[in-house]
Scaffold this active site. Sequence first.
Site, PDB file in Angstrom:
ATOM      1  N   GLU A  14       0.796  -1.225   0.000  1.00  0.00           N
ATOM      2  CA  GLU A  14       0.000   0.000   0.000  1.00  0.00           C
ATOM      3  C   GLU A  14       0.828   1.274   0.000  1.00  0.00           C
ATOM      4  O   GLU A  14       0.426   2.282  -0.591  1.00  0.00           O
ATOM      5  CB  GLU A  14      -0.982   0.009   1.181  1.00  0.00           C
ATOM      6  CG  GLU A  14      -2.206  -0.872   0.987  1.00  0.00           C
ATOM      7  CD  GLU A  14      -1.950  -2.338   1.261  1.00  0.00           C
ATOM      8  OE1 GLU A  14      -0.836  -2.678   1.701  1.00  0.00           O
ATOM      9  OE2 GLU A  14      -2.858  -3.157   1.038  1.00  0.00           O
ATOM     10  N   ASP A  39      -8.788   0.917   6.358  1.00  0.00           N
ATOM     11  CA  ASP A  39      -7.906   0.585   7.481  1.00  0.00           C
ATOM     12  C   ASP A  39      -6.450   0.515   7.032  1.00  0.00           C
ATOM     13  O   ASP A  39      -5.552   0.606   7.862  1.00  0.00           O
ATOM     14  CB  ASP A  39      -8.311  -0.767   8.068  1.00  0.00           C
ATOM     15  CG  ASP A  39      -9.812  -0.873   8.277  1.00  0.00           C
ATOM     16  OD1 ASP A  39     -10.235  -0.876   9.435  1.00  0.00           O
ATOM     17  OD2 ASP A  39     -10.572  -0.957   7.283  1.00  0.00           O
ATOM     18  N   PHE A  40      -6.229   0.359   5.730  1.00  0.00           N
ATOM     19  CA  PHE A  40      -4.852   0.234   5.255  1.00  0.00           C
ATOM     20  C   PHE A  40      -4.169   1.597   5.134  1.00  0.00           C
ATOM     21  O   PHE A  40      -3.017   1.671   4.694  1.00  0.00           O
ATOM     22  CB  PHE A  40      -4.796  -0.533   3.931  1.00  0.00           C
ATOM     23  CG  PHE A  40      -5.439  -1.903   3.992  1.00  0.00           C
ATOM     24  CD1 PHE A  40      -5.669  -2.539   5.203  1.00  0.00           C
ATOM     25  CD2 PHE A  40      -5.843  -2.560   2.836  1.00  0.00           C
ATOM     26  CE1 PHE A  40      -6.287  -3.788   5.276  1.00  0.00           C
ATOM     27  CE2 PHE A  40      -6.452  -3.803   2.884  1.00  0.00           C
ATOM     28  CZ  PHE A  40      -6.672  -4.422   4.107  1.00  0.00           C
ATOM     29  N   HIS A  48     -10.795  -4.188   9.670  1.00  0.00           N
ATOM     30  CA  HIS A  48     -11.378  -4.033   8.333  1.00  0.00           C
ATOM     31  C   HIS A  48     -12.705  -3.280   8.364  1.00  0.00           C
ATOM     32  O   HIS A  48     -13.520  -3.435   7.453  1.00  0.00           O
ATOM     33  CB  HIS A  48     -11.627  -5.408   7.683  1.00  0.00           C
ATOM     34  CG  HIS A  48     -10.397  -6.076   7.156  1.00  0.00           C
ATOM     35  ND1 HIS A  48      -9.454  -6.619   7.976  1.00  0.00           N
ATOM     36  CD2 HIS A  48      -9.948  -6.288   5.887  1.00  0.00           C
ATOM     37  CE1 HIS A  48      -8.480  -7.156   7.240  1.00  0.00           C
ATOM     38  NE2 HIS A  48      -8.756  -6.960   5.984  1.00  0.00           N
TER      39      HIS A  48
END
Lengths: 336, 336, 325, 325
Positions: free
Chosen positions: B70, B95-96, B139
Amino acid sequence: MAVMNIREAILSTLHAEMERDSDIMLLGEDVVGGNGTAGGPEAIGGIWGTSAGLWAKFGPDRVIDTPISESAIVGAAAGAALAGKRPVAELMFADFVGVSLDQLWNQMAKFRYMFGGKTRCPAVVRMVYGAGMQTAAQHSQSVYALLTAMPGLKVVLPTTPADAKGLLTEALRGDDPVMFFEHKALYGVKGEVPEGEYRIPFGQARMVREGGDVTVVACGRMVNFAEKAADKLAADGIGVDLIDLRTTSPMDEDAVLDSVEQTGRLVVVDESPPRCSLAADIAALVAARAFTSLKAPPALVTGPHAPIPFSRVLERAWLPSPQTVEDAVRRTLAFR
Amino acid sequence: MAVMNIREAILSTLHAEMERDSDIMLLGEDVVGGNGTAGGPEAIGGIWGTSAGLWAKFGPDRVIDTPISESAIVGAAAGAALAGKRPVAELMFADFVGVSLDQLWNQMAKFRYMFGGKTRCPAVVRMVYGAGMQTAAQHSQSVYALLTAMPGLKVVLPTTPADAKGLLTEALRGDDPVMFFEHKALYGVKGEVPEGEYRIPFGQARMVREGGDVTVVACGRMVNFAEKAADKLAADGIGVDLIDLRTTSPMDEDAVLDSVEQTGRLVVVDESPPRCSLAADIAALVAARAFTSLKAPPALVTGPHAPIPFSRVLERAWLPSPQTVEDAVRRTLAFR
Amino acid sequence: MLQLGHDQLLGAYRRMATIRAFEERLHEEIKTGEIAGFTHLYAGQEAVAVGICDQLTIEDKIVSTHRGHGHCIAKGCDVKGMMLEIYGRAGGLCKGRGGSMHIADLDVGMLGANGIVGGGAPQAVGAALAAKVDGKGRVGVAFSGDGACNQGTTFEAMNLAVVTRAPAIFVFENNHYSEHTGDAYAVGTARDIASRAEAFGMKVWRANGCDFFDTYEAFRDLLEHVRGGGGPAAIELDTERFYGHFEGDPQRYRGPGEIDRIRAERDCLKGFRARVTGAGLLAGAELDAVDAEVAALIDAAVAEARAAADPDPATVADDVYAEYH
Amino acid sequence: MLQLGHDQLLGAYRRMATIRAFEERLHEEIKTGEIAGFTHLYAGQEAVAVGICDQLTIEDKIVSTHRGHGHCIAKGCDVKGMMLEIYGRAGGLCKGRGGSMHIADLDVGMLGANGIVGGGAPQAVGAALAAKVDGKGRVGVAFSGDGACNQGTTFEAMNLAVVTRAPAIFVFENNHYSEHTGDAYAVGTARDIASRAEAFGMKVWRANGCDFFDTYEAFRDLLEHVRGGGGPAAIELDTERFYGHFEGDPQRYRGPGEIDRIRAERDCLKGFRARVTGAGLLAGAELDAVDAEVAALIDAAVAEARAAADPDPATVADDVYAEYH
Ligand SMILES: Cc1ncc(C[n+]2csc(CCOP(=O)(O)OP(=O)(O)O)c2C)c(N)n1
Ligand SMILES: Cc1ncc(C[n+]2csc(CCOP(=O)(O)OP(=O)(O)O)c2C)c(N)n1
Ligand SMILES: [Mg+2]
Ligand SMILES: [Mg+2]
């Protein structure tokens, strides 16, 4: 009582606690320094001077220089904590939560909850923050609001040498992950520090002074600015209740609410941009829970919605100052 | 007007805009899908169905599957934007931002300012957020407050198919980095969408309904919850001014302040934990700027200071609901 | 293979069979709609989890992935507790707060499944550094997929382990897919994950992750190296996942007949059975008996999980901190 | 070396000499206390920046590091604008908002110095992907130090470049130190950075980064490979930094006489002068004349910077967005 500065208070606390508890280990970039060089380990001893002598005393298994890999540093601290140790990870600049946030936020902070309360993760992440030294947009930020927002983390910001000792000791004795903020412009601040074991429970603000006319809430370096403002205001007969939060998570809500119930007026000083800030958090708290006491709108003294600039004059314009705090207090008091 | 759901609105907008502007490129994990497999590219076409057919139409140079990296995805978008393109990066889950925050916060957001205003960085980062589907602590998060706090980023949260089209088009035409939030539980929401070019300027809230008794401010899926609450309250003769912020940075402060000046009562609904949240931000705004209009303490309807649990009943207990919004409105109205 | 005694072999079979039965049953249960969220099944990779965890002690730590059930069972997590957790029940191993992607049991050295791909590797290095301080030859093991090997954290963790000579072990389960993308695409052109570990100066092993014995033996050598103070090491296992990435995946990326082929040719349970019965080490009837016991265990686990109580909603904000003033 | 004409050689010398003079002057100016913040000097590494950037066009993009002055000057940033920036003046290249660590000039393809170690590498891949869409043979170049090669972003960027066959170039300037730690410690046991790039399946080159000609020639081959569509590539340059990590660094980690030795044996400017005058390609007097011009330029830049106006504090929140309603 010994007189020392914050840097020395942190260093001596690390020495004392590591001696006391063999589970404490330290890791970070150049916390030893000199590894792999002709000068040899401890040629430096931490670029902030907060880890000098630890490697020599506690050895390379407990005092670990790492490559430039902040995710791995924080992640290793998380894993070591799960495995029963009490790691202290150092981020050379708090801005590096950008490259390590997942391990703080989605890992360390959530283990205990996700795993049904059966886990402890007593990792302490020390990070150096704050503006005022022209370190520009990527090395000056005060990221405590971001971490305060994250359930599972505790957030600590000492402003005096005594508090540095008491709060760091508490962090090292507790069972939760603690974000320990050290302001780069405060390292040299001197003060008396109690000898021997000294712990300050989290969630207990320090009442810096009681004045009764207006409540000023601050943390970190902003406490010093607020004190200067309070001195000037005192000369005009204006009494400030100055609250140093010390920890923003947990936060001493009672200290803030009790004071505002007396004064009816709130000024929050926060070294950060305004949106979703700690200043907003406290203003919202007071508006929601001390509504009937409030005699004036809460005043938020923060930086603007802009990154932190390099130039001296711009950086000064960006930061709150004793003057902007004083002005905010006067405006708040003038409100009818 | 065509009737479609939010997923379709996003996909068709991407098709149309990529056709119109050859500088737009898309990158993310499995946005094509099937690369390096027997099934071949576009065996999938995006796990959320929001990039189907783009690879076939625009080719592998403009529609790029990436490894699970990411930071590199967001960083590559930042670099491509500096180099003159209009990249759209997809984070499969919001969430990333934990593993890519630096590129969002210290890079993309700050280029223009750090480089003296001479740079544009028109990158759009689409990210899928929100709870309600038992995707648990890592998530399900709504990270818009975190990004709203960061100067240099714009933050957008469509709640209807028409808004999805209008706001995404605007994001793709502008010159600033935009964080585009897609709620996983809203993809299937249907509605009418204007044909042809349709842009919605940022910073203009949508007045969902006007009721005059209380101001309810929400964004994302919380708008739907608030609407349900407003329906029930309407049956009791209680009129809600319901404001869907649409964008939280820039934010339509006037819409909020104007309404509160009429109603004197504020309820904010926010799908996140309470500390330093958007709810707090708005409550602070109102307390500071509409103080004299306020007849009751602002009410903040948020999740608790806890990660998001997996279990259905716990997740439901964590989330705000039409019921908790309704209760908050009634409490606010009952305040004298 | 001959070094393993009867009980060890039977135990290994039992653990592999338990994982398989657990996963195949979940595959069915999920269709009922009673289990929500993301569930990633480990079926097909059992030889890896068991071939490795059978050689670890309870003091050794492992860190797992989003596809964690196999690692949990192999490391000794309670199977019923896991099933209850996946059903989100109050009696689950994590009180229903974690679910499939966040199962952990620190008492058996299982530091957690992880919903963040690549999240675990640095933590395993931390556990290894902790083990190094203790000096008792314990290790920290990170399980990672072929997709996870592209995440920056995984690289950083490998380098940190090498630099600190931590007794860390990187287990790369190459099942050839990360979600719907092939390793031929996503793992650079070098394709081999182990060679990346080698570039950090680590000793590496490669083995057939669908063969319990091959996995076991390669890992035995590796473990000897690491426990003996030789520094970190990595192993890449060539393995297969029998189901989709998550439950609900249409798997259009698979080649025609691919699943039939891997099930026929690369099933570690079938292979194990053929080897041990062929060599006369275990009788087919013994294995059948294990299968029956395992089926009963899983039946009981599902029955218990279905009947179990949900958590009390009032506890939603408990357990965030050890203490919070 | 013989392929470079008189003007090219003289130009290369001018740029290297400009960087050196810029840095040596900054080293002095910083002592006056007029320049605050962090300043990382590039002196010693000039052959890398110039040997590489001299072969790039204005359409090629570079992404730099915290030690960015050399890359800026080599890529064509205005020297006076840079000096003003480092003094934090309104007329600085970035209006005083960036300072030493954040100098950029997109008009010359310099996408920015970067205070975050490892921050730039993914951005260079993005620039390379942009170049790929345009199909005109342009490249994106990431400069990274030996320390930066341990940051997860650098690895992710290399893998992404390989997977997408982006015309990205990774330049690793190994000056053997990351702050106060040696590469012998921090870069795993493999020590060689290029071999890490190789493990991703990239073609790599190695050269002497204190020798302009060696650097130039190796990079020429590399560039031919990348511009020709051969995919990403990496080059590791063995180089030296003549000053401390930042200004104020006591450098206790250096060996006795180390700085004298590298200045005597590995000074790229001295080496260049000896080579070109020895081969009769440039006259010593020509080089002396360049030195004098450069000194005058830097004098003027400092004088201008000292006298220049600070930014207007009222502009502190300008330029955050292109537009913000
Ligand atoms: C940081 C992060 N990025 C993306 C995802 C979404 N995701 C979950 S599993 C997965 C694929 C993982 O592949 P691999 O590592 O090979 O493991 P496998 O699923 O094959 O067991 C992806 C992309 C995630 N959970 N975390
Ligand atoms: C993410 C991050 N971590 C740490 C630092 C602090 N820091 C600045 S430069 C540096 C060393 C970089 O070493 P190298 O990449 O070799 O570059 P050099 O300084 O030798 O040019 C460090 C640790 C930083 N700026 N960013
Ligand atoms: Mg895989
Ligand atoms: Mg270096």
